[in-house]
Scaffold this active site. Structure first.
Site, PDB file in Angstrom:
ATOM      1  N   ARG A  94      35.970 -15.458   7.176  1.00 54.59           N
ATOM      2  CA  ARG A  94      36.006 -14.134   6.547  1.00 54.59           C
ATOM      3  C   ARG A  94      36.810 -13.168   7.408  1.00 54.59           C
ATOM      4  O   ARG A  94      36.498 -12.985   8.591  1.00 54.59           O
ATOM      5  CB  ARG A  94      34.594 -13.598   6.335  1.00 54.59           C
ATOM      6  CG  ARG A  94      34.549 -12.261   5.595  1.00 54.59           C
ATOM      7  CD  ARG A  94      33.117 -11.835   5.312  1.00 54.59           C
ATOM      8  NE  ARG A  94      33.088 -10.555   4.611  1.00 54.59           N
ATOM      9  CZ  ARG A  94      32.283  -9.539   4.911  1.00 54.59           C
ATOM     10  NH1 ARG A  94      31.419  -9.664   5.914  1.00 54.59           N
ATOM     11  NH2 ARG A  94      32.315  -8.419   4.232  1.00 54.59           N
TER      12      ARG A  94
ATOM     13  N   PHE B 282      38.514  -4.084  10.257  1.00 53.12           N
ATOM     14  CA  PHE B 282      37.051  -4.121  10.339  1.00 53.12           C
ATOM     15  C   PHE B 282      36.589  -5.229  11.272  1.00 53.12           C
ATOM     16  O   PHE B 282      36.179  -4.980  12.396  1.00 53.12           O
ATOM     17  CB  PHE B 282      36.459  -4.265   8.948  1.00 53.12           C
ATOM     18  CG  PHE B 282      34.952  -4.352   8.903  1.00 53.12           C
ATOM     19  CD1 PHE B 282      34.163  -3.704   9.843  1.00 53.12           C
ATOM     20  CD2 PHE B 282      34.316  -5.085   7.891  1.00 53.12           C
ATOM     21  CE1 PHE B 282      32.771  -3.779   9.801  1.00 53.12           C
ATOM     22  CE2 PHE B 282      32.937  -5.168   7.843  1.00 53.12           C
ATOM     23  CZ  PHE B 282      32.170  -4.518   8.788  1.00 53.12           C
TER      24      PHE B 282
ATOM     25  N   GLN C  81      35.105 -13.024  11.012  1.00 57.66           N
ATOM     26  CA  GLN C  81      33.796 -13.667  11.057  1.00 57.66           C
ATOM     27  C   GLN C  81      33.924 -15.180  11.040  1.00 57.66           C
ATOM     28  O   GLN C  81      34.734 -15.745  10.303  1.00 57.66           O
ATOM     29  CB  GLN C  81      32.956 -13.197   9.862  1.00 57.66           C
ATOM     30  CG  GLN C  81      31.539 -13.762   9.827  1.00 57.66           C
ATOM     31  CD  GLN C  81      30.710 -13.130   8.721  1.00 57.66           C
ATOM     32  OE1 GLN C  81      30.969 -11.999   8.310  1.00 57.66           O
ATOM     33  NE2 GLN C  81      29.714 -13.846   8.226  1.00 57.66           N
TER      34      GLN C  81
ATOM     35  N   ASN D 103      24.406 -11.345   9.833  1.00 58.19           N
ATOM     36  CA  ASN D 103      23.063 -11.602   9.325  1.00 58.19           C
ATOM     37  C   ASN D 103      22.976 -11.275   7.842  1.00 58.19           C
ATOM     38  O   ASN D 103      23.932 -10.754   7.248  1.00 58.19           O
ATOM     39  CB  ASN D 103      22.007 -10.834  10.134  1.00 58.19           C
ATOM     40  CG  ASN D 103      22.166  -9.329  10.030  1.00 58.19           C
ATOM     41  OD1 ASN D 103      22.426  -8.772   8.965  1.00 58.19           O
ATOM     42  ND2 ASN D 103      22.012  -8.634  11.166  1.00 58.19           N
TER      43      ASN D 103
ATOM     44  N   PHE E 178      30.635 -12.281  14.384  1.00 60.76           N
ATOM     45  CA  PHE E 178      31.883 -11.608  14.061  1.00 60.76           C
ATOM     46  C   PHE E 178      32.408 -10.880  15.287  1.00 60.76           C
ATOM     47  O   PHE E 178      31.670 -10.620  16.252  1.00 60.76           O
ATOM     48  CB  PHE E 178      31.722 -10.647  12.880  1.00 60.76           C
ATOM     49  CG  PHE E 178      30.763  -9.500  13.111  1.00 60.76           C
ATOM     50  CD1 PHE E 178      31.201  -8.284  13.624  1.00 60.76           C
ATOM     51  CD2 PHE E 178      29.414  -9.633  12.766  1.00 60.76           C
ATOM     52  CE1 PHE E 178      30.316  -7.231  13.824  1.00 60.76           C
ATOM     53  CE2 PHE E 178      28.522  -8.577  12.962  1.00 60.76           C
ATOM     54  CZ  PHE E 178      28.969  -7.373  13.495  1.00 60.76           C
TER      55      PHE E 178
ATOM     56  N   LEU F  50      27.363  -0.273  12.123  1.00 60.94           N
ATOM     57  CA  LEU F  50      26.658  -1.536  12.346  1.00 60.94           C
ATOM     58  C   LEU F  50      25.613  -1.442  13.453  1.00 60.94           C
ATOM     59  O   LEU F  50      24.820  -2.372  13.633  1.00 60.94           O
ATOM     60  CB  LEU F  50      27.656  -2.646  12.679  1.00 60.94           C
ATOM     61  CG  LEU F  50      28.724  -2.934  11.624  1.00 60.94           C
ATOM     62  CD1 LEU F  50      29.618  -4.088  12.072  1.00 60.94           C
ATOM     63  CD2 LEU F  50      28.084  -3.238  10.268  1.00 60.94           C
TER      64      LEU F  50
ATOM     65  N   HIS G 240      23.007  -4.961  13.564  1.00 62.61           N
ATOM     66  CA  HIS G 240      23.509  -6.247  14.047  1.00 62.61           C
ATOM     67  C   HIS G 240      23.398  -6.293  15.563  1.00 62.61           C
ATOM     68  O   HIS G 240      23.664  -5.300  16.242  1.00 62.61           O
ATOM     69  CB  HIS G 240      24.970  -6.457  13.620  1.00 62.61           C
ATOM     70  CG  HIS G 240      25.147  -6.582  12.141  1.00 62.61           C
ATOM     71  ND1 HIS G 240      25.193  -7.811  11.504  1.00 62.61           N
ATOM     72  CD2 HIS G 240      25.263  -5.641  11.176  1.00 62.61           C
ATOM     73  CE1 HIS G 240      25.351  -7.611  10.200  1.00 62.61           C
ATOM     74  NE2 HIS G 240      25.397  -6.305   9.985  1.00 62.61           N
TER      75      HIS G 240
END
Length: 202
Positions: A72, A77, A80, A121, A132, A141, A145
């Site tokens: 991903r 951003f 992942q 998660n 990530f 975040l 996370h």
């Protein structure tokens, strides 16, 4: 609780490396400093997959990051990876002895810059194997996370995953996949896939 600066080092922090092939290119080294003094269980989980043996066959599920992909990519951003089961974000699990998932350990390290390494998660206390790396500060975040490390070498390679790869949605196109061809503990000075030593990429 006051957040620990993400650039701080502690004596018992460890390092791990990944050799990443982007769209069929030569391996590029990424070195990660682990904040073991802040999130020891999360770091133990991550290093278990870095140290695990390689796959016995292509795409055969095996609890190791070696041979898996960054599945991903969201430009500006994060990138992942860590799904060694299905290669698409639907698989992966915690290391042996932790069950499928494990609890959030600490939110002390903020997502305050590019290069923060954090657990992906599906909500509270659902950490498994997926992780990530941020491409810029992502303060939204924080407290959601568990950040447990930072990239100290190879950030150019991390950024190129988002800028030099053709995407289909948020997944690299078929011929543009990003493979972790090798990984392990330390900074990987003598751990190239061809057995030779290398200088760091940054």
């Amino acid at each position: 609780m006051t957040s620990r600066p993400a650039t701080a080092f502690k004596e018992n922090d460890d390092f791990c490396f990944m050799q990443v092939s982007i769209a069929g290119g030569p391996p590029q080294k990424i070195v990660i400093q682990l904040f073991r003094s802040i999130a020891p269980q999360t770091c133990e989980n991550f290093t278990a997959f870095c140290n695990a043996p390689g796959r016995t066959a292509p795409r055969m599920p095996s609890p190791t990051y070696r041979g898996s992909i960054f599945h991903r990519i969201v430009p500006q951003f994060m990138v992942q990876g860590g799904d060694f089961e299905n290669f698409d974000g639907s698989g992966g699990h915690a290391a042996a002895g932790k069950g499928r998932t494990f609890r959030d350990e600490s939110f002390q390290v903020p997502h305050n810059k590019a290069g923060i390494v954090s657990m992906a998660n599906k909500g509270k206390h659902t950490n498994g194997s997926q992780f990530f790396i941020t491409l810029q500060p992502t303060p939204h975040l924080n407290n959601k996370h568990v950040a447990f490390g930072q990239v100290i070498e190879g950030m150019t390679a991390v950024q190129s995953m988002a800028t030099d790869v053709e995407l289909e949605g948020t997944m690299p196109a078929v011929m543009q996949k990003i493979f972790i061809v090798d990984c392990g503990m330390g900074k990987g000075e003598t751990n190239n896939v061809d057995g030779s030593s290398s200088s760091s990429s940054s």
